[in-house]
Write a protein that holds these residues in place. Structure first.
Motif, PDB file in Angstrom:
ATOM      1  N   LYS A  75      73.176 -29.861  49.856  1.00 16.29           N
ATOM      2  CA  LYS A  75      73.895 -28.584  49.865  1.00 16.29           C
ATOM      3  C   LYS A  75      75.206 -28.752  50.624  1.00 16.29           C
ATOM      4  CE  LYS A  75      73.380 -23.675  51.153  1.00 16.29           C
ATOM      5  NZ  LYS A  75      73.743 -23.142  49.824  1.00 16.29           N
ATOM      6  N   HIS A  76      76.278 -28.247  50.021  1.00 17.88           N
ATOM      7  CA  HIS A  76      77.604 -28.317  50.642  1.00 17.88           C
ATOM      8  C   HIS A  76      77.640 -27.516  51.935  1.00 17.88           C
ATOM      9  CE1 HIS A  76      81.764 -26.825  51.282  1.00 17.88           C
ATOM     10  NE2 HIS A  76      82.109 -28.034  50.877  1.00 17.88           N
ATOM     11  N   ARG A  77      78.389 -28.028  52.875  1.00 18.49           N
ATOM     12  CA  ARG A  77      78.631 -27.336  54.132  1.00 18.49           C
ATOM     13  C   ARG A  77      80.061 -27.639  54.549  1.00 18.49           C
ATOM     14  NH1 ARG A  77      74.083 -27.713  58.546  1.00 18.49           N
ATOM     15  NH2 ARG A  77      73.230 -26.241  57.024  1.00 18.49           N
ATOM     16  N   ALA A  78      80.719 -26.698  55.203  1.00 17.91           N
ATOM     17  CA  ALA A  78      82.105 -26.906  55.619  1.00 17.91           C
ATOM     18  C   ALA A  78      82.225 -28.196  56.425  1.00 17.91           C
ATOM     19  CB  ALA A  78      82.589 -25.718  56.449  1.00 17.91           C
ATOM     20  N   TRP A 207      76.586 -26.890  45.147  1.00 18.75           N
ATOM     21  CA  TRP A 207      77.992 -27.106  45.509  1.00 18.75           C
ATOM     22  C   TRP A 207      78.805 -25.872  45.123  1.00 18.75           C
ATOM     23  CZ3 TRP A 207      78.278 -31.179  48.431  1.00 18.75           C
ATOM     24  CH2 TRP A 207      79.526 -31.672  48.826  1.00 18.75           C
ATOM     25  N   PRO A 208      79.873 -25.573  45.851  1.00 19.52           N
ATOM     26  CA  PRO A 208      80.677 -24.391  45.507  1.00 19.52           C
ATOM     27  C   PRO A 208      81.173 -24.441  44.064  1.00 19.52           C
ATOM     28  CG  PRO A 208      81.303 -25.229  47.667  1.00 19.52           C
ATOM     29  CD  PRO A 208      80.361 -26.231  47.080  1.00 19.52           C
ATOM     30  N   SER A 209      81.054 -23.321  43.378  1.00 24.76           N
ATOM     31  CA  SER A 209      81.466 -23.270  41.968  1.00 24.76           C
ATOM     32  C   SER A 209      82.952 -23.538  41.804  1.00 24.76           C
ATOM     33  CB  SER A 209      81.112 -21.904  41.375  1.00 24.76           C
ATOM     34  OG  SER A 209      79.712 -21.692  41.415  1.00 24.76           O
ATOM     35  N   GLY A 210      83.733 -23.223  42.832  1.00 22.30           N
ATOM     36  CA  GLY A 210      85.171 -23.477  42.765  1.00 22.30           C
ATOM     37  C   GLY A 210      85.540 -24.930  42.962  1.00 22.30           C
ATOM     38  N   GLN A 211      84.555 -25.782  43.252  1.00 24.25           N
ATOM     39  CA  GLN A 211      84.793 -27.217  43.426  1.00 24.25           C
ATOM     40  C   GLN A 211      83.835 -27.994  42.516  1.00 24.25           C
ATOM     41  OE1 GLN A 211      84.637 -28.306  47.647  1.00 24.25           O
ATOM     42  NE2 GLN A 211      85.167 -26.202  48.208  1.00 24.25           N
ATOM     43  N   PRO A 212      84.004 -27.887  41.207  1.00 26.48           N
ATOM     44  CA  PRO A 212      83.055 -28.529  40.285  1.00 26.48           C
ATOM     45  C   PRO A 212      82.974 -30.035  40.512  1.00 26.48           C
ATOM     46  CG  PRO A 212      85.063 -27.868  39.136  1.00 26.48           C
ATOM     47  CD  PRO A 212      85.122 -27.246  40.492  1.00 26.48           C
TER      48      PRO A 212
END
Length: 541
Positions: A75-78, A207-212
């Protein structure tokens, strides 16, 4: 570039003894077990039911372990990401106790925070929770120390008490990953088939949808299921009961021996260049003694090609190879002045020092990233920093490009006959923003020639005389030059004599080998002289 290799070798017993003592220190318990935490998995993690093994593949189980589940969830994290990994297997025979009754969690303390989430033993349907009693032994094991490479990775070892044949071992761990370089670069590679049976391989990435994410398959056509989850997108691969693959030995790296999938945040190599190029700007200030050597090269060699070769030899021969690749040192070189004053450096350090030296001498040069073992297949992968384990130099004089490896030493030749490295593809850090194919050497004539001149006896009691003339050119001359430099003349002579005595027992050395090294021509010649007494000659007949 966590690993880059050189041709440095120990030359006496005493350094070996010191090195052995050093290895003992690096293989001993390093720190307290509070470096690895114990606690539950995060709430977003999905806990799966344990799948059953395929009974039709029981005859393919190896070493007493039947693999049931390999589950990776990311999972993405800042500033990084979190990766949860769960492994489940069953001990089906006695060898499995040796293989499966312990756990090793390997991590880089500079960028990983590790938590063991659960450790269960499932015996006769009952779940035995062993997490509370876990004690971690933390070791620093420098696996490439003999190559002069120190990466600082640690191993948290857990010995599981009371494991029996028939038990199922189920454990999960979480890594919080904070990249030190290229924080926005994500890369994950996983295999879609194993050499042993496994009930389920599963990988999911949120992952954030804005960063495919970019996906590239190799040796498989498997595609993920992709679904939106609020502001994120979930990529999911599930591979139930994949057929075990028989991986052949010595396959070319360009041929995929098993299926694998790359997942990355970019398909553009320029993103990798942008992440590391700022650390590789040529230095303009040098310690005075080193600057004087460069100025002397410029004075004595007006031709740019000769300046390039002299600068290369200066860095290769006077800066020994040691890699302190801990933390950001895996990717970031040390300042060239520091490298010069310390007298050592790794591939990154030496490449930047050579580039800086060449630029001072008026030669266009830049650092390029490469992979020693799998560089010929780099174009088959998505861009990632972890694709590389070596740094070299790309120099350009006029219309011609030269590839230089500053970790070599005692290299011979001039610009026209220099043995240049060929690692497949390389990634220059300033000129192109993409992979470049390195030229492969073209062999137009033999690079090793050996002539054996037998002078047979003219009289019954005379010995047979053997004279051996060996000539090494190009890359083989570089290898031979280094080989001879690392051994005493007596050792070389004894080794040659043993070789011929295996074929013709009784040979004696007439004189020590005569060695002629024409370094600029990159030709090494060796002359050996032997005699075989008449009695030994008759016995050989």
């Amino acid at each position: 570039m966590s690993v880059c290799y050189s041709f440095h070798r120990m030359k006496s017993f005493w350094p070996r003894l010191v090195f052995f003592i050093l290895l003992i220190g690096l293989s001993s318990p390093a720190m307290s077990d509070d470096m690895v935490l114990k606690g539950p998995a995060e709430s977003w993690v999905k806990q799966l039911d344990i799948p059953a093994a395929d009974p039709t593949r029981s005859d393919q189980i190896k070493n007493g372990v039947s693999w049931l589940l390999s589950d990776d969830q990311i999972k993405h994290r800042a500033g990084g990401y979190v990766e949860y990994s769960r492994t489940v297997y069953k001990i089906v025979d006695r060898p499995g106790l040796d293989r499966g009754a312990s756990i090793d969690l390997q991590f880089d303390p500079s960028r990983h925070k590790v938590t063991l989430n659960h450790l269960h033993i499932i015996r006769d349907g009952a779940v035995l929770d062993r997490l509370e009693g876990v004690e971690f032994d933390i070791f620093r094991r420098e696996r490439d120390a003999e190559k002069g490479v120190f990466d600082g990775w640690l191993t948290a070892h857990v010995n599981i008490d009371d494991v029996r044949v028939g038990d199922i071992v189920d454990y999960g761990s979480t890594y919080e990953v904070t990249p030190l370089v290229g924080k926005d670069l994500f890369f994950k590679n996983f295999s879609t088939e194993w050499e042993e049976p496994v009930a389920l391989i599963r990988t999911s990435i949120i992952w954030p949808s804005g960063q495919p994410l970019e996906i590239k398959t190799r040796g498989t056509r498997l595609k993920p299921s992709i679904s939106p989850t609020g502001p994120d997108t979930t990529y999911l691969w599930e591979i139930p009961n994949p057929k075990p693959v028989n991986v052949e030995d010595n396959l070319p790296v360009t041929y995929p021996g098993w299926g694998s999938i790359d997942v990355a945040s970019t398909a553009n190599w320029q993103r990798v260049v942008d992440a590391v190029a700022p650390y590789y700007k040529p230095a303009t200030v040098f310690p005075s003694a080193f600057a004087a050597k460069l100025d002397d090269i410029a004075l004595r060699h007006p031709v740019p090609e000769d300046r390039m070769v002299e600068a290369m030899r200066l860095v290769q021969d006077q800066i020994r190879y040691v890699s302190l690749s801990m933390g950001a040192g895996s990717y970031v070189p040390r300042d060239p002045a520091t490298v010069i004053l310390s007298g050592f450096g790794d591939c990154k350090d030496k490449a930047l020092l050579l580039v800086s030296s060449l630029v001072r001498l008026g030669i266009a040069a830049e650092v390029a990233l490469a992979d020693l073992d799998e560089g010929r297949a780099l174009d088959q992968h998505l861009p990632a920093l972890r694709d590389f384990d070596h740094a070299i130099v790309k120099a350009r004089i006029g219309a011609r490009t030269y590839w230089l490896d500053a970790t070599n030493y005692l290299q011979g030749g001039k610009a026209h006959n220099l043995a240049q490295p060929d690692y497949g593809f390389a990634l220059p850090l300033s000129s192109t923003g993409g992979l470049e194919k390195m030229p492969s050497p073209v062999l137009t004539s033999p690079s090793i020639q050996i002539v054996e001149d037998f002078d047979f006896p003219r009289k019954p009691r005379d010995p047979l005389v053997l004279t051996v003339f060996s000539t090494y050119e190009d890359a083989d001359a570089d290898w031979m030059r280094g080989n001879l430099a690392s051994r005493s003349l007596s050792e070389v002579s004894d080794a040659y004599l043993k070789y011929y005595n295996k074929q013709y027992p009784g040979f004696q050395t007439i004189a020590k080998p005569e060695i002629v090294d024409r370094r600029d021509g990159n030709i090494v010649s060796v002359k050996e002289s032997y005699r075989l007494p008449a009695e030994a000659l008759a016995a050989n007949d």
